[in-house]
Write a protein that holds these residues in place. Structure first.
Motif, PDB file in Angstrom:
ATOM      1  N   PRO A  41      -5.603  -0.352  -4.712  1.00  0.00           N
ATOM      2  CA  PRO A  41      -5.757   1.078  -4.431  1.00  0.00           C
ATOM      3  C   PRO A  41      -4.558   1.890  -4.908  1.00  0.00           C
ATOM      4  N   VAL A  42      -4.838   3.027  -5.502  1.00  0.00           N
ATOM      5  CA  VAL A  42      -3.799   3.951  -5.937  1.00  0.00           C
ATOM      6  C   VAL A  42      -3.523   4.888  -4.780  1.00  0.00           C
ATOM      7  N   TYR A  43      -2.291   4.865  -4.306  1.00  0.00           N
ATOM      8  CA  TYR A  43      -1.916   5.703  -3.173  1.00  0.00           C
ATOM      9  C   TYR A  43      -0.671   6.484  -3.529  1.00  0.00           C
ATOM     10  N   MET A  44      -0.718   7.777  -3.284  1.00  0.00           N
ATOM     11  CA  MET A  44       0.449   8.640  -3.468  1.00  0.00           C
ATOM     12  C   MET A  44       0.872   9.151  -2.099  1.00  0.00           C
ATOM     13  N   ALA A  45       2.144   9.047  -1.812  1.00  0.00           N
ATOM     14  CA  ALA A  45       2.655   9.519  -0.522  1.00  0.00           C
ATOM     15  C   ALA A  45       2.518  11.036  -0.436  1.00  0.00           C
ATOM     16  N   PRO A  46       2.154  11.546   0.725  1.00  0.00           N
ATOM     17  CA  PRO A  46       2.068  12.998   0.888  1.00  0.00           C
ATOM     18  C   PRO A  46       3.425  13.638   0.623  1.00  0.00           C
ATOM     19  N   GLY A  47       3.425  14.717  -0.134  1.00  0.00           N
ATOM     20  CA  GLY A  47       4.660  15.418  -0.443  1.00  0.00           C
ATOM     21  C   GLY A  47       5.438  14.812  -1.589  1.00  0.00           C
ATOM     22  N   SER A  48       4.868  13.824  -2.266  1.00  0.00           N
ATOM     23  CA  SER A  48       5.593  13.205  -3.376  1.00  0.00           C
ATOM     24  C   SER A  48       5.617  14.153  -4.565  1.00  0.00           C
ATOM     25  N   THR A  49       6.692  14.075  -5.320  1.00  0.00           N
ATOM     26  CA  THR A  49       6.828  14.896  -6.516  1.00  0.00           C
ATOM     27  C   THR A  49       6.763  13.995  -7.734  1.00  0.00           C
ATOM     28  N   GLY A  50       6.609  14.580  -8.892  1.00  0.00           N
ATOM     29  CA  GLY A  50       6.529  13.791 -10.105  1.00  0.00           C
ATOM     30  C   GLY A  50       5.139  13.851 -10.698  1.00  0.00           C
ATOM     31  N   GLY A  51       4.946  13.111 -11.765  1.00  0.00           N
ATOM     32  CA  GLY A  51       3.703  13.206 -12.510  1.00  0.00           C
ATOM     33  C   GLY A  51       2.667  12.157 -12.214  1.00  0.00           C
ATOM     34  N   CYS A  52       2.931  11.227 -11.300  1.00  0.00           N
ATOM     35  CA  CYS A  52       1.978  10.130 -11.088  1.00  0.00           C
ATOM     36  C   CYS A  52       0.621  10.614 -10.597  1.00  0.00           C
ATOM     37  N   SER A  53       0.601  11.544  -9.664  1.00  0.00           N
ATOM     38  CA  SER A  53      -0.701  12.028  -9.176  1.00  0.00           C
ATOM     39  C   SER A  53      -1.414  12.824 -10.261  1.00  0.00           C
ATOM     40  N   LYS A  54      -0.666  13.567 -11.069  1.00  0.00           N
ATOM     41  CA  LYS A  54      -1.260  14.304 -12.192  1.00  0.00           C
ATOM     42  C   LYS A  54      -1.833  13.324 -13.212  1.00  0.00           C
ATOM     43  N   HIS A  55      -1.086  12.266 -13.522  1.00  0.00           N
ATOM     44  CA  HIS A  55      -1.561  11.277 -14.482  1.00  0.00           C
ATOM     45  C   HIS A  55      -2.807  10.560 -13.966  1.00  0.00           C
ATOM     46  N   ALA A  67      -6.480   3.572 -18.952  1.00  0.00           N
ATOM     47  CA  ALA A  67      -5.907   2.680 -17.942  1.00  0.00           C
ATOM     48  C   ALA A  67      -4.778   3.398 -17.225  1.00  0.00           C
ATOM     49  N   TYR A  68      -4.551   3.002 -15.987  1.00  0.00           N
ATOM     50  CA  TYR A  68      -3.485   3.565 -15.158  1.00  0.00           C
ATOM     51  C   TYR A  68      -2.705   2.403 -14.555  1.00  0.00           C
ATOM     52  N   ALA A  69      -1.413   2.346 -14.842  1.00  0.00           N
ATOM     53  CA  ALA A  69      -0.548   1.291 -14.322  1.00  0.00           C
ATOM     54  C   ALA A  69       0.490   1.917 -13.393  1.00  0.00           C
ATOM     55  N   MET A  70       0.877   1.163 -12.376  1.00  0.00           N
ATOM     56  CA  MET A  70       1.910   1.665 -11.471  1.00  0.00           C
ATOM     57  C   MET A  70       2.558   0.508 -10.724  1.00  0.00           C
ATOM     58  N   THR A  71       3.703   0.799 -10.139  1.00  0.00           N
ATOM     59  CA  THR A  71       4.329  -0.169  -9.255  1.00  0.00           C
ATOM     60  C   THR A  71       3.647  -0.053  -7.904  1.00  0.00           C
ATOM     61  N   PRO A  72       3.576  -1.110  -7.134  1.00  0.00           N
ATOM     62  CA  PRO A  72       2.899  -1.035  -5.835  1.00  0.00           C
ATOM     63  C   PRO A  72       3.577  -0.040  -4.901  1.00  0.00           C
ATOM     64  N   PHE A  73       2.788   0.615  -4.085  1.00  0.00           N
ATOM     65  CA  PHE A  73       3.323   1.561  -3.104  1.00  0.00           C
ATOM     66  C   PHE A  73       3.710   0.804  -1.842  1.00  0.00           C
ATOM     67  N   ASN A  74       4.862   1.160  -1.307  1.00  0.00           N
ATOM     68  CA  ASN A  74       5.338   0.565  -0.067  1.00  0.00           C
ATOM     69  C   ASN A  74       6.148   1.627   0.665  1.00  0.00           C
ATOM     70  N   TRP A  75       5.926   1.782   1.947  1.00  0.00           N
ATOM     71  CA  TRP A  75       6.638   2.784   2.724  1.00  0.00           C
ATOM     72  C   TRP A  75       8.142   2.519   2.760  1.00  0.00           C
ATOM     73  N   ALA A  76       8.555   1.262   2.596  1.00  0.00           N
ATOM     74  CA  ALA A  76       9.972   0.928   2.676  1.00  0.00           C
ATOM     75  C   ALA A  76      10.734   1.345   1.416  1.00  0.00           C
ATOM     76  N   THR A  77      10.047   1.454   0.273  1.00  0.00           N
ATOM     77  CA  THR A  77      10.703   1.889  -0.953  1.00  0.00           C
ATOM     78  C   THR A  77      10.454   3.362  -1.169  1.00  0.00           C
ATOM     79  N   GLY A  83       2.363   4.668 -15.350  1.00  0.00           N
ATOM     80  CA  GLY A  83       2.108   4.860 -16.770  1.00  0.00           C
ATOM     81  C   GLY A  83       0.614   5.002 -16.986  1.00  0.00           C
ATOM     82  N   VAL A  84       0.244   5.768 -17.991  1.00  0.00           N
ATOM     83  CA  VAL A  84      -1.171   6.021 -18.232  1.00  0.00           C
ATOM     84  C   VAL A  84      -1.452   5.956 -19.734  1.00  0.00           C
ATOM     85  N   SER A  85      -2.636   5.539 -20.076  1.00  0.00           N
ATOM     86  CA  SER A  85      -3.122   5.568 -21.451  1.00  0.00           C
ATOM     87  C   SER A  85      -4.525   6.147 -21.420  1.00  0.00           C
TER      88      SER A  85
END
Length: 123
Positions: A41-55, A67-77, A83-85
């Motif tokens: 699942p692709v999850y974006m933290a509420p209030g996050s900035t940057g282009g990942c949600s736009k991509h 394709a859409y690639a990303m690092t795993p989401f974790n609340w601790a990080t 990245g997107v193609s």
């Protein structure tokens, strides 16, 4: 009288089903609006900035192999890198380019993430 009523009803039902059936055939050509094969699942933290949600929105709206690639989401990080193609020649080419883009982001921004880049979704 009843037979004529049934014939008109049957004809209108048949015409309606043909119209709706033909629109479904036309939509099979485009991949726009679909999430494709989701691997995690692709999850974006509420209030996050940057282009990942736009991509990710661009990925979903893309008409071709993407394709859409990303690092795993974790609340601790604190960070996720993505990245997107879009609209590549094949699904495999899109996955390779998106993964390369994500890995380039990891090299550019030396931040701690929850893991390595991997393909989250592709179509």
């Amino acid at each position: 009288m009843k037979q004529r009523y049934y014939q008109k009803t049957a004809a209108s039902i048949l015409a309606g089903s043909l119209i709706f059936g033909m629109t479904g055939i036309g939509q099979a050509e485009s991949l726009a609006g679909t999430k494709g094969h989701v691997r995690f699942p692709v999850y974006m933290a509420p209030g996050s900035t940057g282009g990942c949600s736009k991509h990710y929105r661009e990925y979903v709206a893309a008409r071709g192999h993407s394709a859409y690639a990303m690092t795993p989401f974790n609340w601790a990080t604190e960070f996720t890198i993505c990245g997107v193609s879009l609209n590549a020649s094949s699904q495999q080419a899109a996955e390779a380019k998106a993964l390369k883009s994500c890995q380039a982001g990891l090299k550019k921004w030396k931040v701690s993430t929850a893991g390595a880049c991997s393909i989250a979704a592709s179509k």
